[in-house]
Design a protein around this motif. Structure first.
Motif, PDB file in Angstrom:
ATOM      1  N   ASP A 105      70.835  27.726 -11.111  1.00  0.00           N
ATOM      2  CA  ASP A 105      71.715  28.847 -11.457  1.00  0.00           C
ATOM      3  C   ASP A 105      73.173  28.647 -11.067  1.00  0.00           C
ATOM      4  N   ARG A 213      70.121  26.180 -16.102  1.00  0.00           N
ATOM      5  CA  ARG A 213      69.710  27.335 -16.914  1.00  0.00           C
ATOM      6  C   ARG A 213      70.604  27.482 -18.131  1.00  0.00           C
ATOM      7  N   CYS A 253      73.793  31.711 -21.822  1.00  0.00           N
ATOM      8  CA  CYS A 253      73.163  32.812 -21.091  1.00  0.00           C
ATOM      9  C   CYS A 253      72.183  33.526 -22.014  1.00  0.00           C
ATOM     10  N   ASN A 259      63.597  35.490 -19.860  1.00  0.00           N
ATOM     11  CA  ASN A 259      63.758  34.644 -18.691  1.00  0.00           C
ATOM     12  C   ASN A 259      63.029  33.335 -18.922  1.00  0.00           C
ATOM     13  N   HIS A 261      60.587  30.434 -17.582  1.00  0.00           N
ATOM     14  CA  HIS A 261      59.508  30.197 -16.624  1.00  0.00           C
ATOM     15  C   HIS A 261      59.327  28.697 -16.462  1.00  0.00           C
ATOM     16  N   VAL A 289      60.362  39.098 -19.678  1.00  0.00           N
ATOM     17  CA  VAL A 289      60.224  39.283 -18.233  1.00  0.00           C
ATOM     18  C   VAL A 289      58.952  40.046 -17.870  1.00  0.00           C
ATOM     19  N   HIS A 293      56.284  37.167 -18.090  1.00  0.00           N
ATOM     20  CA  HIS A 293      56.632  36.281 -16.979  1.00  0.00           C
ATOM     21  C   HIS A 293      55.865  36.667 -15.716  1.00  0.00           C
TER      22      HIS A 293
END
Length: 346
Positions: A105, A213, A253, A259, A261, A289, A293
């Protein structure tokens, strides 16, 4: 994605929504059950309880176990299976965890004073004394030529991660600027280097490198943007929202509901043939999410087949399979790949 008639698509979507809602409710119920505690008032636990002061009852162990079993049965019915830890796997160290997180990140912060190596702290102290005290001994300036990062075992680990490897020049600059004694290089730890990059970012007011990311979002959009649009459209997301998410991914982004995984997460990266590839695109899957996730991390963790790059639902029609050749072409030359596919991937 399998092509179906509209009535069949609608039926599958209805079943998917019911499954997602059920998993979401059961996961939330289990989380709430685990948070509840018995509250005793006074020596004998006496309290006047009325309609305004209801005492929360602790969920029974049997109820919690029942919820876990129900979630397990639903997940295994959808093709997920409990993760089995490999025997004799070396645990990931605290430094390695921090290293992986920062590579992922890019969010640097100053480490705690107790995290630094003794040689690093001593060098900073001496440099401060030489600069800010009256001393008969002249202060000295370190030369970049005096440093050799090849002598640092910690840097050798960092250099395996592309983001940190790109910061080699910045590290040399910081070592000289901070007047770190070249003799302590073999004993520097990751927190020492982390502070150097933190200070570099603070001075230059920009990120030291592009985090993994961000790179993975760009790669996903370039390689699977069209398939993503088809899946999200089938799930009845609005066109404007899908367009916004894809634009965000092009800029590195995602969105609050999405998200990445990790197939092998930070705690299990030592199970990989090459743990330094833990943040590579090939070890990640894009998903929603909640609950998607969360179900991957339920219990000891649940695994799915590693040929899936987007898990948009438990029904396979909402999943995108990997195209290894497409990914290879992108990694070989991202600019050329995106130029060739620009008109087809918008």
């Amino acid at each position: 994605m399998t092509r179906l008639s509209k009535p069949k698509q609608e039926k599958r979507r209805s079943i998917e929504r019911q499954l997602v809602a059920t998993l979401r409710d059961k996961l939330d119920a289990l989380a709430n059950a685990q948070l509840k505690e018995d509250t005793n008032f006074g020596k004998n636990g006496n309290r006047i309880v009325n309609e305004y002061t209801k005492q929360h009852k602790k969920t029974s162990k049997a109820s919690s176990v029942g919820l876990k079993n129900e979630i397990h049965l639903l997940l295994t019915a959808c093709g997920l299976h409990p993760h089995e830890d490999k025997e004799d796997t070396v645990p990931t160290t605290r430094e390695e965890k921090w290293m992986i997180h920062l590579d992922w990140d890019g969010q640097f912060r100053r480490p705690d004073d107790t995290d630094f190596s003794e040689g690093y702290v001593r060098s900073k102290q001496i440099a401060c004394e030489q600069q800010n005290t009256f001393d008969d001994e002249p202060s000295f300036k370190q030369s970049l030529k005096e440093y050799n990062l090849e002598l640092s075992p910690t840097w050798q680990k960092m250099a395996k991660l592309q983001g940190f490897a790109s910061c080699k020049g910045k590290i040399y600059q910081q070592l000289a600027k901070m007047k770190i004694d070249p003799k302590v290089l073999p004993n520097l730890n990751f927190f020492d280097y982390s502070e150097m990059l933190y200070l570099w970012q603070k001075e230059h007011k920009k990120q030291a490198f592009e985090c993994s990311r961000s790179k993975n979002f760009k790669m996903f959009e370039a390689c699977y943007g069209n398939e993503f649009t088809r899946v999200m459209t089938t799930l009845k997301y609005k066109p404007d929202f899908i367009k916004k998410v894809r634009e965000n991914m092009r800029n590195g982004c995602g969105d609050a509901i999405l998200n990445f995984h990790h197939y092998h997460n930070i705690f299990r990266c030592q199970e990989m043939d090459d743990p330094s590839k833990v943040n590579d695109f090939s070890n990640t899957i894009l998903t929603f999410v909640h609950p998607h996730h969360r179900t991957f991390h339920f219990g000891n963790g649940y695994d799915i087949h590693d040929d899936i790059v987007f898990f948009g639902g438990y029904d396979p029609i909402y999943q995108i399979k990997r195209n290894l050749e497409r990914e290879r072409q992108y990694l070989t030359n991202p600019t050329l790949f995106m130029a060739k596919n620009a008109k087809h991937n918008r």
